[in-house]
Scaffold this motif. Structure first.
Motif, PDB file in Angstrom:
ATOM      1  N   UNK A 134      11.124  32.721  38.654  1.00 48.02           N
ATOM      2  CA  UNK A 134      10.812  34.156  38.632  1.00 48.02           C
ATOM      3  C   UNK A 134      11.003  34.772  37.249  1.00 48.02           C
ATOM      4  N   UNK A 135      11.485  33.978  36.306  1.00 48.33           N
ATOM      5  CA  UNK A 135      11.793  34.477  34.962  1.00 48.33           C
ATOM      6  C   UNK A 135      12.754  35.662  34.999  1.00 48.33           C
ATOM      7  N   UNK A 136      13.784  35.554  35.847  1.00 49.37           N
ATOM      8  CA  UNK A 136      14.768  36.630  35.974  1.00 49.37           C
ATOM      9  C   UNK A 136      16.157  36.111  35.610  1.00 49.37           C
ATOM     10  N   UNK A 137      16.877  36.963  34.906  1.00 52.28           N
ATOM     11  CA  UNK A 137      18.268  36.674  34.594  1.00 52.28           C
ATOM     12  C   UNK A 137      19.142  37.295  35.674  1.00 52.28           C
ATOM     13  N   UNK A 138      19.977  36.492  36.271  1.00 52.94           N
ATOM     14  CA  UNK A 138      20.962  36.972  37.247  1.00 52.94           C
ATOM     15  C   UNK A 138      22.297  37.042  36.526  1.00 52.94           C
ATOM     16  N   UNK A 139      22.994  38.167  36.657  1.00 51.58           N
ATOM     17  CA  UNK A 139      24.219  38.363  35.883  1.00 51.58           C
ATOM     18  C   UNK A 139      25.198  39.220  36.666  1.00 51.58           C
ATOM     19  N   UNK A 140      26.448  38.790  36.674  1.00 50.25           N
ATOM     20  CA  UNK A 140      27.536  39.580  37.236  1.00 50.25           C
ATOM     21  C   UNK A 140      28.715  39.472  36.276  1.00 50.25           C
ATOM     22  N   UNK A 141      29.204  40.596  35.828  1.00 51.80           N
ATOM     23  CA  UNK A 141      30.312  40.600  34.872  1.00 51.80           C
ATOM     24  C   UNK A 141      30.979  41.967  34.909  1.00 51.80           C
ATOM     25  N   UNK A 142      32.193  42.008  34.444  1.00 50.17           N
ATOM     26  CA  UNK A 142      32.901  43.284  34.334  1.00 50.17           C
ATOM     27  C   UNK A 142      33.656  43.329  33.028  1.00 50.17           C
ATOM     28  N   UNK A 171      36.658  44.977  32.394  1.00 53.90           N
ATOM     29  CA  UNK A 171      37.906  45.592  32.847  1.00 53.90           C
ATOM     30  C   UNK A 171      37.739  47.036  33.304  1.00 53.90           C
ATOM     31  N   UNK A 172      36.646  47.308  34.027  1.00 57.00           N
ATOM     32  CA  UNK A 172      36.391  48.599  34.677  1.00 57.00           C
ATOM     33  C   UNK A 172      36.536  49.776  33.720  1.00 57.00           C
ATOM     34  N   UNK A 173      35.919  49.675  32.576  1.00 51.64           N
ATOM     35  CA  UNK A 173      36.065  50.706  31.559  1.00 51.64           C
ATOM     36  C   UNK A 173      35.081  51.853  31.693  1.00 51.64           C
ATOM     37  N   UNK A 174      34.186  51.798  32.658  1.00 52.30           N
ATOM     38  CA  UNK A 174      33.174  52.835  32.775  1.00 52.30           C
ATOM     39  C   UNK A 174      31.898  52.397  32.094  1.00 52.30           C
ATOM     40  N   UNK A 175      30.851  53.173  32.256  1.00 49.24           N
ATOM     41  CA  UNK A 175      29.583  52.826  31.607  1.00 49.24           C
ATOM     42  C   UNK A 175      28.968  54.077  31.008  1.00 49.24           C
ATOM     43  N   UNK A 176      27.724  53.991  30.593  1.00 46.39           N
ATOM     44  CA  UNK A 176      27.096  55.114  29.895  1.00 46.39           C
ATOM     45  C   UNK A 176      26.695  56.255  30.826  1.00 46.39           C
ATOM     46  N   UNK A 177      26.698  56.041  32.134  1.00 45.21           N
ATOM     47  CA  UNK A 177      26.325  57.074  33.096  1.00 45.21           C
ATOM     48  C   UNK A 177      27.485  58.069  33.221  1.00 45.21           C
ATOM     49  N   UNK A 178      27.298  59.331  32.834  1.00 49.51           N
ATOM     50  CA  UNK A 178      28.399  60.293  32.893  1.00 49.51           C
ATOM     51  C   UNK A 178      28.856  60.598  34.319  1.00 49.51           C
ATOM     52  N   UNK A 179      28.028  60.301  35.330  1.00 50.75           N
ATOM     53  CA  UNK A 179      28.411  60.537  36.722  1.00 50.75           C
ATOM     54  C   UNK A 179      29.203  59.374  37.297  1.00 50.75           C
ATOM     55  N   UNK A 220      31.281  48.406  38.237  1.00 47.08           N
ATOM     56  CA  UNK A 220      31.625  47.282  39.103  1.00 47.08           C
ATOM     57  C   UNK A 220      30.435  46.361  39.313  1.00 47.08           C
ATOM     58  N   UNK A 221      30.664  45.064  39.174  1.00 51.23           N
ATOM     59  CA  UNK A 221      29.710  44.058  39.598  1.00 51.23           C
ATOM     60  C   UNK A 221      30.304  43.202  40.717  1.00 51.23           C
ATOM     61  N   UNK A 222      31.611  43.334  40.969  1.00 50.81           N
ATOM     62  CA  UNK A 222      32.290  42.587  42.028  1.00 50.81           C
ATOM     63  C   UNK A 222      33.062  43.566  42.909  1.00 50.81           C
ATOM     64  N   UNK A 231      27.706  40.701  45.622  1.00 51.68           N
ATOM     65  CA  UNK A 231      26.531  41.183  46.341  1.00 51.68           C
ATOM     66  C   UNK A 231      26.619  42.668  46.678  1.00 51.68           C
ATOM     67  N   UNK A 232      27.770  43.128  47.121  1.00 50.82           N
ATOM     68  CA  UNK A 232      27.884  44.500  47.635  1.00 50.82           C
ATOM     69  C   UNK A 232      28.111  45.543  46.538  1.00 50.82           C
ATOM     70  N   UNK A 233      28.531  45.094  45.365  1.00 56.50           N
ATOM     71  CA  UNK A 233      28.825  46.032  44.265  1.00 56.50           C
ATOM     72  C   UNK A 233      27.537  46.632  43.694  1.00 56.50           C
ATOM     73  N   UNK A 234      27.625  47.823  43.109  1.00 54.48           N
ATOM     74  CA  UNK A 234      26.430  48.485  42.573  1.00 54.48           C
ATOM     75  C   UNK A 234      25.864  47.856  41.295  1.00 54.48           C
ATOM     76  N   UNK A 235      26.587  46.938  40.682  1.00 55.37           N
ATOM     77  CA  UNK A 235      26.153  46.275  39.447  1.00 55.37           C
ATOM     78  C   UNK A 235      25.867  47.269  38.326  1.00 55.37           C
ATOM     79  N   UNK A 236      26.722  48.284  38.235  1.00 53.97           N
ATOM     80  CA  UNK A 236      26.552  49.256  37.163  1.00 53.97           C
ATOM     81  C   UNK A 236      27.313  48.856  35.900  1.00 53.97           C
ATOM     82  N   UNK A 237      27.914  47.678  35.906  1.00 53.67           N
ATOM     83  CA  UNK A 237      28.529  47.172  34.682  1.00 53.67           C
ATOM     84  C   UNK A 237      27.488  46.472  33.813  1.00 53.67           C
ATOM     85  N   UNK A 238      26.625  45.654  34.454  1.00 55.00           N
ATOM     86  CA  UNK A 238      25.623  44.897  33.703  1.00 55.00           C
ATOM     87  C   UNK A 238      24.188  45.295  34.030  1.00 55.00           C
TER      88      UNK A 238
END
Length: 169
Positions: A15-23, A25-33, A38-40, A140-147
């Motif tokens: 599928x030419x897709x990269x699968x990635x899960x990483x964190x 140390x829960x430092x937050x991301x660029x989304x101000x909301x 979390x990826x796990x 699987x259940x995490x929002x994957x907003x880290x990566x």
């Protein structure tokens, strides 16, 4: 270990897709909301479909702590037929998964070999060392907003154990 975390990834050539899960140390991301990235999240994955529902994730949002002294007291009381207070983590040990999940999750000694974790029948967690911590997560259940990666569909079972040495001389 402050900045240690699990990073896993793989490339699907079909599928030419990269699968990635990483964190990070829960430092937050660029989304101000967003407060945390979390990826796990906690919980096992179902058999077959490899999913985890929110209720199961909440039920497994815990680290079980087992002490050798609790297990020795448990064995002694079971052998002597003594009524006693079973430690909460020994009692709630997740030896068996909920329906649809693996039958055996956390390792345990099965006194009557029936495959069901029943502490009042003499079952107890299999312990390494003098104290052990156990928990389970998945990506699987995490929002994957880290990566913002595509989940890999992995379940991780963690076991940390320690030994007591009281005479360092």
């Amino acid at each position: 270990l402050f900045a240690a975390s699990l990073w896993i990834g793989g490339y699907n050539t079909e599928t030419n897709q990269l699968h990635m899960s990483a964190e990070r140390f829960n430092q937050g991301n660029s989304d101000p909301l967003s407060t945390y990235s979390y990826d796990f999240l906690t919980g096992p994955l179902t058999i077959g479909s490899g999913t985890c529902d929110t209720a199961t994730s909440i039920d497994f949002n815990k680290i079980w702590k087992i002490d050798k002294s609790d297990i020795l007291a448990h064995i002694s009381n079971i052998e002597n037929g003594t009524d006693y207070y079973v430690s909460p983590d020994l009692y709630s040990w997740p030896g068996n998964g909920p329906e649809g999940y693996p039958e055996i999750l956390a390792p345990f000694y099965d006194a009557d070999a029936d495959g069901i974790y029943e502490p009042y029948q003499g079952d107890y967690p299999e312990l390494r060392g003098d104290q052990m911590l156990w928990w389970i997560t998945n990506d699987v259940i995490a929002p994957h907003n880290s990566t913002d990666g595509i989940p890999m569909g992995v379940e991780m079972q963690y076991t940390l154990y320690s030994y007591s040495f009281e005479n360092p001389a």
